[in-house]
Every structure is written in structure tokens, then in C-alpha cells.
Scaffold this active site. Structure first.
Site, PDB file in Angstrom:
ATOM      1  N   CYS A 136     -11.789  16.943  30.530  1.00  0.00           N
ATOM      2  CA  CYS A 136     -13.198  16.933  30.969  1.00  0.00           C
ATOM      3  C   CYS A 136     -13.395  16.363  32.381  1.00  0.00           C
ATOM      4  O   CYS A 136     -14.470  16.515  32.974  1.00  0.00           O
ATOM      5  CB  CYS A 136     -14.063  16.188  29.960  1.00  0.00           C
ATOM      6  SG  CYS A 136     -13.279  14.767  29.218  1.00  0.00           S
ATOM      7  N   HIS A 249     -19.208  12.002  32.769  1.00  0.00           N
ATOM      8  CA  HIS A 249     -18.172  11.462  33.638  1.00  0.00           C
ATOM      9  C   HIS A 249     -18.616  11.577  35.100  1.00  0.00           C
ATOM     10  O   HIS A 249     -19.212  12.588  35.489  1.00  0.00           O
ATOM     11  CB  HIS A 249     -16.875  12.273  33.498  1.00  0.00           C
ATOM     12  CG  HIS A 249     -16.192  12.129  32.175  1.00  0.00           C
ATOM     13  ND1 HIS A 249     -16.551  11.214  31.212  1.00  0.00           N
ATOM     14  CD2 HIS A 249     -15.122  12.802  31.662  1.00  0.00           C
ATOM     15  CE1 HIS A 249     -15.740  11.325  30.175  1.00  0.00           C
ATOM     16  NE2 HIS A 249     -14.876  12.284  30.415  1.00  0.00           N
TER      17      HIS A 249
END
Ligand code: A2P
Length: 343
Positions: A136, A249
Site C-alpha cells: 500500500c 499512509h
């Protein structure tokens, strides 16, 4: 002219890991597309068998996973542990399913395409039953590099990540909430998923260490970026840090280009890239954060500025919902391309 696909022709899908953070996000995305409930099966461990999960105005039952779970499934999304992917992906392939796998189990296998549809869609059609989605942190990074490399080659890239706890799954997310509660109540903190307390702190270690002092996560970022961009020589280094954020993130990115570009060209390159949204072009105080990026599809880029310490350098910052573009959305987009789905 592109044709909308008939409902009856939509692939039948099994989600293995349906009760996990990515599985749940995958269902949300399918619901946004009004995907028919009778084309979706939910699979997890025996712990969850018999549970119901709401989907549109129905309740879907979660089933235990076994050899027969993949019969007549056109697509199997797997987001569980690596061992689960290693065990079930070959079985699903032997039943004729296309497996779209979120683990690191097959990513570097040369017969397995590793795909971000905005970057290397052509690789989808080289699959032999399994397509992997990247880590990710890798997905938003390669989108950004791909956009910039349309103008100038990246000579060297330095990236530091600020990774949310949901990247490590639902138990990790619970650990952040429980530790935060305990910390505020002055109770002792216990860590089971992370090696140290994560609440009100951060951990400069994601995954295990390799003998060279990098973590496996850092190597994943480096190797996956090279594979997706078809550039095995790319000079890239990374430091991966876990932060006490539930979802999304962030990455601080510094890159050195071959050519001398101005800021406006970088804005234009990123603006014209599907799936990227640039913030802060007219106002330095506008930038992406988990706060304004979570639950959204685009990769948000901001804080773009010339690096004053070297020639042709730029620094920038990105935020990307790790459960959406970092996982479930990327997987779903691969299916949509593979089956030419237009809703
Ligand atoms: P379960 O909820 O039954 O444990 P996360 O990534 O959020 O940690 O979620 C992991 C997902 O993988 C969950 O849906 C979990 O199901 C599933 N899972 C874990 N182990 C297995 C297994 N051995 N077989 C099938 N599914 C599994």
C-alpha cells in the site's frame, strides 16, 4: 464505442478475508458500484463463519474457506495473511478463477504481474491466474513517479513513509485504540501486534529486519517500484515508519531528475495523471493529511517545492488511503480492466 456490461455478465466474486479491513473496504467499493449481491461470496476463517455483513439492503453470510469455496468464481480477491494466499491462491487458479492477491506472497514472482492500472495496465493481460497488487505504500509512489517520468527521468529517489496502523490489519487497528485508551486512563500499555507501543509514539520499523539493516517493507517498496516501472536499475532508498493513525499512509518524497524542470511543469504532469489530485498550488497551507484524504479514492500530492540543496531536485508529500487505492480500490480496478467492466 465502449459498452456497459450486462448485470448477468458481471464476474462472480469471492472475497477471501471479507471480515478484515481490506475485505470490508472492498465491499464498500462494490456497494458504491451497486454490484449485485448474488455475485459476491464472503470467505474468512472458521472464527467468522456464520456471521452476517450488511451489503446494500441485504445481509451476506460469511463462510469458512475450503477447497470448494472457489467453484464457479470468476474472481477471487485475497486479503488475509501471506500463508492464506499461499495456500488458497493455487487452488482458486486450478478452479479457473482469476486471483487478485493483496499479499507479498507472489509479487516478485516473474510469472505474476504486479499492477497499478494507471501505470502498467498492459501487464494485467500477461497473467497466468494470479495478479498481485503492490504494497500500500508502493502504489501511490509509482503513480507519482510515472507521471513525472513523462517529463524527465528520475535519477534518484528518497522516500520516507508515515504508515497508518490499518496497513497491519484489524487487530493492529484495535491495538492503537486500546493502547490510546489505556494511556489516557494511566493504565499499563501492552503490545501484541507491534514490537513497541504505537499510541502517542511511532515505530521506525515496519515488518522484520533484513541483514542489511533495511526492513522487509523497505525492500518491498524498492523492489516493487522497480518491477512496476520496468526499471530494475532505479536508484531508490526508503525508510518506513509506522505512525499512530488509523487510516491513510503519507510519504515524504525527494527526487532528483535528469532535466531542469520548473514547478509548473511538475504541477501539470501530476494534474494530468488519472488518480492523482494536487493540493496547495495557490496556497501553501493546503496539503494532504489522513484527516482530509481518508475514505477518498485519489492519491493526494502537496508541499511540492524545488529542493534547494541540489540541481534538478524536488521535494513533495503525498497521502493515500491505504485501504482504498493502497488495496481494495486497486484490486477492483484490476478486475474492471481485466473484464472490461463499465457500469
Ligand atoms: P477472521 O476475521 O475470520 O479471522 P486483517 O487483514 O484485517 O487482519 O484481516 C484478515 C482477514 O483474513 C480476516 O477476514 C480473517 O478472517 C482472514 N483470515 C485469517 N486467517 C485465515 C484463514 N486461515 N483462512 C481464511 N481466512 C483467514
Amino acid at each position: 464505442m465502449s459498452m456497459r456490461i450486462q448485470e448477468k455478465d458481471l464476474p462472480s466474486i469471492a472475497i477471501l478475508g471479507a471480515t478484515g479491513v481490506v475485505g470490508i473496504e472492498c465491499l464498500k467499493l462494490l456497494a458504491e458500484r451497486n454490484y449485485p449481491a448474488d455475485k459476491i461470496s464472503l470467505l474468512a476463517s472458521p472464527r467468522s463463519a456464520g456471521k452476517f455483513i450488511e451489503y446494500l439492503d441485504e445481509k451476506l453470510i460469511v463462510e469458512d474457506t475450503n477447497q470448494d469455496s472457489f467453484n464457479e468464481k470468476n474472481v477471487v480477491f485475497i486479503s488475509a495473511e501471506t500463508q492464506v494466499s499461499l495456500k488458497y491462491a493455487p487452488i482458486a487458479v486450478s478452479k479457473g478463477s482469476l486471483v487478485i492477491d493483496d499479499s507479498s506472497a507472489f509479487r516478485m514472482n516473474k510469472n505474476v504481474p504486479l499492477v497499478v492500472p494507471e501505470v502498467n495496465p498492459e501487464d494485467i493481460f500477461l497473467h497466468q491466474g494470479i495478479i498481485s497488487i503492490p504494497n500500500c505504500t508502493t502504489t501511490p509512489l509509482v503513480m507519482l513517479i510515472y507521471a513525472i517520468e513523462k517529463l524527465s527521468k528520475v535519477k534518484r529517489l528518497v522516500v520516507s513513509t508515515y504508515q497508518s496502523v490499518s496497513g497491519a490489519g484489524k487487530l493492529a487497528t484495535e491495538e492503537l485504540f486500546n493502547q490510546s485508551n489505556d494511556w489516557l486512563q494511566n493504565r499499563e500499555i501492552s503490545s501484541k501486534i507491534f514490537p513497541y507501543p504505537i499510541a502517542f509514539s511511532l515505530i521506525p520499523q515496519v515488518d522484520d529486519f533484513e541483514p542489511d539493516g533495511y526492513t522487509k517493507e523497505e525492500h518491498k517498496m524498492i523492489n516493487e517500484t522497480r518491477k512496476i516501472l520496468h526499471n530494475p536499475e532505479m536508484r531508490i532508498t526508503s525508510t518506513c515508519v509506522r505512525v499512530p493513525v488509523p487510516i491513510t499512509h503519507c510519504e515524504s518524497i525527494n527526487l532528483e531528475l535528469s532535466d531542469n524542470l520548473d514547478l509548473q511543469s511538475i504541477y501539470n504532469a501530476l494534474d494530468s495523471m488519472t488518480g492523482i489530485e494536487v493540493l496547495g498550488k495557490n496556497n501553501f497551507e493546503e496539503y494532504p493529511m489522513p484527516f482530509n484524504s481518508s475514505g477518498k479514492d485519489p492519491v493526494f500530492v502537496g508541499r511540492i517545492r524545488k529542493d534547494l540543496s541540489c540541481e534538478n531536485g524536488f521535494s513533495m508529500w503525498l497521502a493515500s488511503d491505504n485501504l482504498r487505492k493502497g488495496a481494495a480500490l486497486n484490486a477492483l480496478q484490476i478486475m474492471e480492466k481485466a473484464f472490461s467492466i463499465k457500469y
